[in-house]
Design a protein around this motif. Structure first.
Motif, PDB file in Angstrom:
ATOM      1  N   TYR A   1       1.076  -1.452  -0.105  1.00  0.00           N
ATOM      2  CA  TYR A   1       0.161  -0.164   0.033  1.00  0.00           C
ATOM      3  C   TYR A   1       0.844   1.292   0.214  1.00  0.00           C
ATOM      4  N   LYS A   2       0.070   2.347  -0.325  1.00  0.00           N
ATOM      5  CA  LYS A   2       0.831   3.738  -0.625  1.00  0.00           C
ATOM      6  C   LYS A   2      -0.288   4.814   0.192  1.00  0.00           C
ATOM      7  N   TYR A   3      -0.038   5.108   0.834  1.00  0.00           N
ATOM      8  CA  TYR A   3      -0.550   6.329   0.938  1.00  0.00           C
ATOM      9  C   TYR A   3      -1.272   7.905   0.161  1.00  0.00           C
ATOM     10  N   VAL A   4      -1.936   8.637  -0.405  1.00  0.00           N
ATOM     11  CA  VAL A   4      -1.481   9.415  -1.801  1.00  0.00           C
ATOM     12  C   VAL A   4      -3.043  10.577  -1.169  1.00  0.00           C
ATOM     13  N   PRO A   5      -1.841  11.817  -0.944  1.00  0.00           N
ATOM     14  CA  PRO A   5      -2.744  12.594  -1.150  1.00  0.00           C
ATOM     15  C   PRO A   5      -4.129  12.971  -1.024  1.00  0.00           C
ATOM     16  N   LEU A   6      -4.488  13.280   0.012  1.00  0.00           N
ATOM     17  CA  LEU A   6      -5.957  13.472  -0.569  1.00  0.00           C
ATOM     18  C   LEU A   6      -6.347  14.850  -1.276  1.00  0.00           C
ATOM     19  N   SER A   7      -5.756  15.313  -1.882  1.00  0.00           N
ATOM     20  CA  SER A   7      -5.539  16.666  -2.643  1.00  0.00           C
ATOM     21  C   SER A   7      -6.608  17.416  -3.592  1.00  0.00           C
ATOM     22  N   LEU A   8      -7.994  17.527  -2.827  1.00  0.00           N
ATOM     23  CA  LEU A   8      -8.931  17.214  -3.674  1.00  0.00           C
ATOM     24  C   LEU A   8      -9.488  19.206  -3.941  1.00  0.00           C
ATOM     25  N   ASP A   9      -8.431  19.788  -4.335  1.00  0.00           N
ATOM     26  CA  ASP A   9      -8.211  21.491  -5.023  1.00  0.00           C
ATOM     27  C   ASP A   9      -9.557  22.226  -3.296  1.00  0.00           C
ATOM     28  N   ASP A  10     -10.411  23.241  -4.523  1.00  0.00           N
ATOM     29  CA  ASP A  10     -11.782  23.463  -2.961  1.00  0.00           C
ATOM     30  C   ASP A  10     -12.854  22.473  -3.365  1.00  0.00           C
ATOM     31  N   TYR A  11     -12.531  21.796  -3.385  1.00  0.00           N
ATOM     32  CA  TYR A  11     -14.068  20.557  -3.762  1.00  0.00           C
ATOM     33  C   TYR A  11     -13.336  19.554  -2.010  1.00  0.00           C
ATOM     34  N   LYS A  12     -14.939  19.003  -1.943  1.00  0.00           N
ATOM     35  CA  LYS A  12     -14.748  18.132  -0.274  1.00  0.00           C
ATOM     36  C   LYS A  12     -16.041  17.021  -0.238  1.00  0.00           C
ATOM     37  N   ILE A  13     -15.783  16.241   0.172  1.00  0.00           N
ATOM     38  CA  ILE A  13     -16.499  15.114  -0.008  1.00  0.00           C
ATOM     39  C   ILE A  13     -17.464  15.120   0.504  1.00  0.00           C
ATOM     40  N   VAL A  14     -19.420  14.537   0.044  1.00  0.00           N
ATOM     41  CA  VAL A  14     -19.834  15.151   0.481  1.00  0.00           C
ATOM     42  C   VAL A  14     -20.559  13.318   0.959  1.00  0.00           C
ATOM     43  N   ILE A  15     -20.545  12.866   2.283  1.00  0.00           N
ATOM     44  CA  ILE A  15     -21.858  11.848   2.299  1.00  0.00           C
ATOM     45  C   ILE A  15     -23.348  11.580   1.992  1.00  0.00           C
ATOM     46  N   MET A  16     -23.624  11.318   0.949  1.00  0.00           N
ATOM     47  CA  MET A  16     -25.423  11.139   0.485  1.00  0.00           C
ATOM     48  C   MET A  16     -25.431   9.654   0.907  1.00  0.00           C
ATOM     49  N   ASP A  17     -26.302   9.980   2.464  1.00  0.00           N
ATOM     50  CA  ASP A  17     -26.950   8.690   2.655  1.00  0.00           C
ATOM     51  C   ASP A  17     -28.262   8.472   2.132  1.00  0.00           C
ATOM     52  N   THR A  18     -28.748   7.679   1.912  1.00  0.00           N
ATOM     53  CA  THR A  18     -30.097   7.781   1.275  1.00  0.00           C
ATOM     54  C   THR A  18     -31.104   7.176   2.239  1.00  0.00           C
ATOM     55  N   ASN A  19     -30.727   6.718   3.068  1.00  0.00           N
ATOM     56  CA  ASN A  19     -31.599   6.459   4.784  1.00  0.00           C
ATOM     57  C   ASN A  19     -32.021   5.498   4.258  1.00  0.00           C
ATOM     58  N   LYS A  20     -31.489   4.292   3.305  1.00  0.00           N
ATOM     59  CA  LYS A  20     -32.242   3.201   2.755  1.00  0.00           C
ATOM     60  C   LYS A  20     -31.184   2.255   3.413  1.00  0.00           C
ATOM     61  N   LYS A  21     -31.684   1.392   4.190  1.00  0.00           N
ATOM     62  CA  LYS A  21     -31.312   0.618   5.355  1.00  0.00           C
ATOM     63  C   LYS A  21     -31.209  -1.332   4.631  1.00  0.00           C
ATOM     64  N   ARG A  22     -29.955  -1.674   4.884  1.00  0.00           N
ATOM     65  CA  ARG A  22     -29.298  -3.147   4.132  1.00  0.00           C
ATOM     66  C   ARG A  22     -28.229  -3.879   5.206  1.00  0.00           C
ATOM     67  N   LYS A  23     -29.027  -5.094   4.887  1.00  0.00           N
ATOM     68  CA  LYS A  23     -28.023  -5.910   5.624  1.00  0.00           C
ATOM     69  C   LYS A  23     -26.937  -6.493   5.057  1.00  0.00           C
ATOM     70  N   LEU A  24     -25.766  -5.963   4.969  1.00  0.00           N
ATOM     71  CA  LEU A  24     -25.177  -6.814   3.861  1.00  0.00           C
ATOM     72  C   LEU A  24     -24.877  -8.951   4.399  1.00  0.00           C
ATOM     73  N   SER A  25     -25.260  -9.233   5.283  1.00  0.00           N
ATOM     74  CA  SER A  25     -25.446 -10.779   5.518  1.00  0.00           C
ATOM     75  C   SER A  25     -26.498 -11.407   4.991  1.00  0.00           C
ATOM     76  N   ASP A  26     -28.058  -9.913   4.423  1.00  0.00           N
ATOM     77  CA  ASP A  26     -29.351 -10.326   3.479  1.00  0.00           C
ATOM     78  C   ASP A  26     -28.888 -10.215   1.912  1.00  0.00           C
ATOM     79  N   SER A  27     -27.925  -9.685   1.719  1.00  0.00           N
ATOM     80  CA  SER A  27     -27.454  -8.722   0.579  1.00  0.00           C
ATOM     81  C   SER A  27     -26.935 -10.127  -0.585  1.00  0.00           C
ATOM     82  N   LYS A  28     -27.513 -10.049  -1.365  1.00  0.00           N
ATOM     83  CA  LYS A  28     -26.293 -10.489  -2.914  1.00  0.00           C
ATOM     84  C   LYS A  28     -24.522 -10.310  -2.693  1.00  0.00           C
TER      85      LYS A  28
END
Ligand code: GLA
Length: 377
Positions: A190-217
């Motif tokens: 592995y290597k670390y890569v600077p997360l240089s996003l300029d003037d961008y930000k990471i937005v987490i968008m939660d669909t609020n749709k629940k799921r359980k991985l063990s029930d999924s495919k």
């Protein structure tokens, strides 16, 4: 919340020291469903995550409590096994199980977890596992290095029925503020890569749709990839480049062809994304994110109407460079790269459009990258 006070409320007072640990959640920038195919991933740890407060006991009882779910699971250390009734506590129990299987003699302990990870798909289970693993390793001076704890936490997830890859546990164990991790899941180089996003930000968008991985495919997808690799006569799908695939794809058909096409191209996109990040080319990075989402939606078939809707609405916004589902899929969260100055407008317009189409509101969080699992002094 005063977590030490909650700990004492749950477990009572004692002279033993209460130690505090934190394991983050993770977001995967790109490289989805490539980890268990021996490929590349590019995740980062976040600042949200799981606290674990732990205190040794004089007997051999382990007690697990959480501020998120009002149940206490209590059992002797020699009776730790998977129990569907124990729900979330099976993840830390899985960690204890494999530590004991490794030959370590533990004494009893009380542990209180407290998570602030809103949204499925950010790997709250791996965060819980690493919080437990690091807490036990330090409290009982067991001498594991982080990579061994990461592998142990991955087995704990499998103990709970998901035959997962190593990406989540790795990102959560090895995360560094300001960095993404470029990981080759086969060799663990592995290597670390600077997360240089300029003037961008990471937005987490939660669909609020629940799921359980063990029930999924999830496990089914993994099996389909193994089948494709077998037909193509390679150890895993990541051994093939998009060019190799073009010349051999006629050996595959139907779903198996589609799954392989996703994995092989997604793996290639990770290297392209690393180059784009290094070059500061956020618009290229955004294009790769969108291509990843399309491939997960159409070829890997792990998206859903909620994830597709939120991604579609996000990329309609002129200040969004790109967006995609993150994590296993079937619900949970997507990420978007959005210009800082446009964040309020982006959040407002995507939330409204999503609510109009889906019928309930999404969660929107601007997130920074954070450090990996550790003791908090
Ligand atoms: C889940 C698994 C990971 C990985 C992703 C998909 O988060 O735990 O190992 O397979 O899905 O990329």
């Amino acid at each position: 919340m005063d977590l030490k006070a909650v700990f004492i409320e749950n477990f009572g007072d004692s002279n033993e020291e209460i130690r505090v640990f934190h394991a983050p959640a993770r977001a995967n920038i790109i490289g989805e469903h490539t980890d268990y195919n021996g490929g590349y991933v590019l995740p980062c740890a976040l600042t949200i995550g799981t606290y674990a407060l732990i205190r040794k006991r004089a007997d051999n009882i382990a007690r697990f409590a959480s501020t998120n779910i009002n149940t206490v699971v209590q059992l002797p250390l020699n009776e730790i096994s998977y129990d569907p009734q124990h729900d979330w506590a099976n993840y830390p129990k899985g960690v204890v199980h494999f530590i004991q299987k490794d030959g370590h003699q533990l004494c009893g302990f009380d542990v209180l977890f407290s998570g602030n990870i809103s949204g499925a798909g950010l790997s709250s289970s791996a965060s819980l596992e690493l919080a437990m693993a690091v807490a036990l390793n330090i409290t009982f001076s067991m001498g594991y290095d982080m990579i061994s704890l990461i592998k142990l936490a991955q087995r704990a997830e499998q103990f709970c029925g998901v035959n997962c890859g190593i990406m989540d546990q790795f990102a959560i164990g090895m995360g560094k503020k300001g960095m993404a991790i470029h990981l080759h899941c086969d060799s663990l180089q592995y290597k670390y890569v600077p997360l240089s996003l300029d003037d961008y930000k990471i937005v987490i968008m939660d669909t609020n749709k629940k799921r359980k991985l063990s029930d999924s495919k999830y496990n089914e997808r993994r099996a389909e990839c193994e089948q494709a690799a077998k037909i193509l006569n390679v150890e895993n799908l990541s051994k093939l480049t998009p060019q190799d695939f073009a010349s051999h794809q006629n050996k595959l058909e139907g779903n198996i062809l589609m799954r392989a096409r996703h994995v092989i191209h997604e793996n290639h996109r990770v290297s392209q994304a690393e180059d784009a990040l290094k070059a500061g080319d956020i618009s290229k990075l955004g294009e790769l994110l969108i291509a990843s989402h399309v491939s997960l939606r159409d070829d890997y078939e792990v998206s859903c109407v909620e994830l597709d809707t939120i991604v579609e609405q996000a990329i309609k916004h002129t200040c969004c460079a790109g967006a995609r589902m993150t994590g296993a899929g079937f619900g949970g969260c997507a990420i978007a790269l959005v210009k800082g100055a446009a964040l309020p407008d982006f959040i407002d317009s995507v939330s409204h459009a999503y609510t109009d189409i889906i019928g309930y509101t999404p969660g929107m969080y601007v997130q920074e990258s954070g450090d990996g699992a550790r003791e908090i002094i």
